[in-house]
Scaffold this motif. Structure first.
Motif, mmCIF file in Angstrom:
data_model
loop_
_atom_site.group_PDB
_atom_site.id
_atom_site.type_symbol
_atom_site.label_atom_id
_atom_site.label_comp_id
_atom_site.label_asym_id
_atom_site.label_seq_id
_atom_site.Cartn_x
_atom_site.Cartn_y
_atom_site.Cartn_z
ATOM 1 N N PHE A 171 0.848 -1.190 0.000
ATOM 2 C CA PHE A 171 0.000 0.000 0.000
ATOM 3 C C PHE A 171 0.881 1.237 0.000
ATOM 4 O O PHE A 171 1.701 1.436 0.893
ATOM 5 C CB PHE A 171 -0.914 0.007 1.230
ATOM 6 C CG PHE A 171 -1.809 1.208 1.317
ATOM 7 C CD1 PHE A 171 -2.920 1.334 0.493
ATOM 8 C CD2 PHE A 171 -1.550 2.225 2.233
ATOM 9 C CE1 PHE A 171 -3.756 2.447 0.575
ATOM 10 C CE2 PHE A 171 -2.370 3.334 2.329
ATOM 11 C CZ PHE A 171 -3.479 3.442 1.493
ATOM 12 N N SER A 172 0.710 2.071 -1.028
ATOM 13 C CA SER A 172 1.487 3.309 -1.113
ATOM 14 C C SER A 172 0.559 4.503 -1.055
ATOM 15 O O SER A 172 -0.470 4.546 -1.734
ATOM 16 C CB SER A 172 2.292 3.352 -2.419
ATOM 17 O OG SER A 172 2.931 4.608 -2.557
ATOM 18 N N TYR A 173 0.947 5.471 -0.245
ATOM 19 C CA TYR A 173 0.214 6.728 -0.143
ATOM 20 C C TYR A 173 1.096 7.890 -0.610
ATOM 21 O O TYR A 173 0.719 9.051 -0.474
ATOM 22 C CB TYR A 173 -0.240 6.966 1.300
ATOM 23 C CG TYR A 173 0.893 6.831 2.293
ATOM 24 C CD1 TYR A 173 1.721 7.904 2.592
ATOM 25 C CD2 TYR A 173 1.150 5.606 2.912
ATOM 26 C CE1 TYR A 173 2.763 7.775 3.481
ATOM 27 C CE2 TYR A 173 2.203 5.468 3.800
ATOM 28 C CZ TYR A 173 3.004 6.551 4.079
ATOM 29 O OH TYR A 173 4.054 6.415 4.954
ATOM 30 N N GLY A 174 2.288 7.551 -1.138
ATOM 31 C CA GLY A 174 3.245 8.590 -1.496
ATOM 32 C C GLY A 174 3.867 8.369 -2.857
ATOM 33 O O GLY A 174 3.201 7.997 -3.827
ATOM 34 N N THR A 175 5.186 8.547 -2.932
ATOM 35 C CA THR A 175 5.873 8.628 -4.217
ATOM 36 C C THR A 175 5.971 7.296 -4.954
ATOM 37 O O THR A 175 6.221 7.294 -6.160
ATOM 38 C CB THR A 175 7.282 9.209 -4.024
ATOM 39 O OG1 THR A 175 7.992 8.424 -3.056
ATOM 40 C CG2 THR A 175 7.210 10.650 -3.544
ATOM 41 N N LEU A 176 5.780 6.175 -4.261
ATOM 42 C CA LEU A 176 5.799 4.887 -4.961
ATOM 43 C C LEU A 176 4.598 4.715 -5.876
ATOM 44 O O LEU A 176 4.547 3.778 -6.675
ATOM 45 C CB LEU A 176 5.863 3.731 -3.959
ATOM 46 C CG LEU A 176 7.225 3.489 -3.297
ATOM 47 C CD1 LEU A 176 7.130 2.370 -2.266
ATOM 48 C CD2 LEU A 176 8.294 3.151 -4.332
ATOM 49 N N VAL A 181 8.916 6.778 -10.605
ATOM 50 C CA VAL A 181 9.580 6.127 -9.469
ATOM 51 C C VAL A 181 9.478 4.613 -9.606
ATOM 52 O O VAL A 181 10.442 3.877 -9.338
ATOM 53 C CB VAL A 181 8.958 6.598 -8.135
ATOM 54 C CG1 VAL A 181 9.550 5.820 -6.963
ATOM 55 C CG2 VAL A 181 9.184 8.087 -7.935
ATOM 56 N N GLN A 182 8.324 4.109 -10.028
ATOM 57 C CA GLN A 182 8.147 2.671 -10.223
ATOM 58 C C GLN A 182 9.108 2.131 -11.279
ATOM 59 O O GLN A 182 9.748 1.092 -11.086
ATOM 60 C CB GLN A 182 6.699 2.383 -10.616
ATOM 61 C CG GLN A 182 5.681 2.704 -9.534
ATOM 62 C CD GLN A 182 4.254 2.543 -10.010
ATOM 63 O OE1 GLN A 182 4.004 2.161 -11.160
ATOM 64 N NE2 GLN A 182 3.299 2.847 -9.144
ATOM 65 N N VAL A 183 9.216 2.820 -12.392
ATOM 66 C CA VAL A 183 10.107 2.364 -13.467
ATOM 67 C C VAL A 183 11.556 2.383 -13.001
ATOM 68 O O VAL A 183 12.334 1.461 -13.288
ATOM 69 C CB VAL A 183 9.926 3.239 -14.725
ATOM 70 C CG1 VAL A 183 10.995 2.920 -15.759
ATOM 71 C CG2 VAL A 183 8.538 3.031 -15.316
ATOM 72 N N GLU A 184 11.934 3.403 -12.242
ATOM 73 C CA GLU A 184 13.308 3.519 -11.757
ATOM 74 C C GLU A 184 13.673 2.383 -10.809
ATOM 75 O O GLU A 184 14.777 1.824 -10.879
ATOM 76 C CB GLU A 184 13.495 4.862 -11.056
ATOM 77 C CG GLU A 184 14.861 5.064 -10.409
ATOM 78 C CD GLU A 184 15.982 5.219 -11.415
ATOM 79 O OE1 GLU A 184 17.143 4.967 -11.042
ATOM 80 O OE2 GLU A 184 15.691 5.586 -12.577
#
Length: 277
Positions: A171-176, A181-184
């Protein structure tokens, strides 16, 4: 596991250099299960043995059992531990054979009669048995945590949270939640479903890690803290990730966060990064 080796007569019955002898005969897993795992397991009396043999002198040891604390966590290190035994968690410390050979032969040269004898023992017995174990059991894929150990000063977290084929909820509530960011960090964009985290209030933290700032584009990241108040909810996204991707997420998050398993508003259980303390 050094304290639960079989006697030398059993360990070497197939020959001092036998790989099968090391793989099949080195350890007394039955005694370890009976004297350690069973008393420390469900319904056990918590009275366990720390060892049954002195390995160097090949002398049996009869020591009184030790009473474990009620909150004890048992950590066992040794070879071939997934061959016969079942564990709550398995950390596989993955070291390349050439690195392990160099470390092991230097460590055991005196014990094994010299550097050349140690090299022969590792090549013919210890590492040949280890290759058999890797091929027969597949311990790397079955482990719940895999740690790269080629560089002792810089261990590398490769996977965490389950076996290689597992998929877990994050569970992400931020930059993820951000595709870049996911691709990186994951090498792909993730699928997500909207959800909420009840009983937690969102706050903010200033990030100082330049790598994290470079990827996210900001030094101001959200962070959530537990309140226990059902009126406090944090909105976010449930992401399906592999255990390798969960390890990558752990490396992305800075020390202000700790990962915990929570139940979301939908009833789904998911990992989430919370404020420390």
């Amino acid at each position: 596991m050094d304290g639960f080796h079989n006697p030398r007569a059993i360990r070497h019955r197939q020959g001092r250099d036998s790989a099968d002898g090391y793989y099949l005969d080195a350890y007394d897993f039955e005694a370890f299960s009976r004297l350690v795992l069973e008393p420390l397991g469900p319904g056990g009396d918590r009275k366990y043995r720390e060892r049954i043999i002195d390995l160097r002198s090949d002398t049996p040891i009869e020591e009184p059992p030790v009473l474990a604390a009620e909150d004890l966590v048992l950590v066992v290190d040794g070879s071939f531990l997934q061959r016969e035994l079942v564990w709550d968690e398995v950390v596989f410390v993955d070291t390349p054979f050439e690195v392990a050979r160099e470390r092991g032969t230097r460590r055991d040269a005196e014990l094994l009669g010299g550097l050349e004898q140690a090299r022969r023992a590792f090549d013919q017995r210890y590492h040949a048995a280890s290759r058999h174990y890797l091929a027969e059991v597949g311990p790397v894929d079955r482990a719940s945590v895999v740690l790269g150990n080629a560089d002792l000063a810089n261990p590398a977290l490769r996977r965490i949270g389950g076996p290689a084929d597992a998929v877990v909820n994050l569970f992400s509530y931020g930059t993820l939640q951000t595709p870049s960011v996911q691709v990186e960090h994951f090498g792909r964009e993730l699928r997500g479903v909207q959800d909420v985290l009840p009983g937690y209030r969102q706050d903010w933290v200033t990030i100082t890690d330049p790598a994290v700032i470079a990827v996210s584009g900001t030094d101001r990241h959200p962070i959530v803290r537990h309140t226990g108040d059902a009126a406090d909810t944090t909105a976010g996204t449930v992401l399906e990730v592999t255990t390798a991707e969960l390890a990558a997420a752990d490396l992305y998050e800075v020390d202000d966060y700790r990962r915990a398993l929570v139940r979301l508003g939908s009833g789904v259980d998911a990992w989430v990064y919370l404020a420390v303390g």
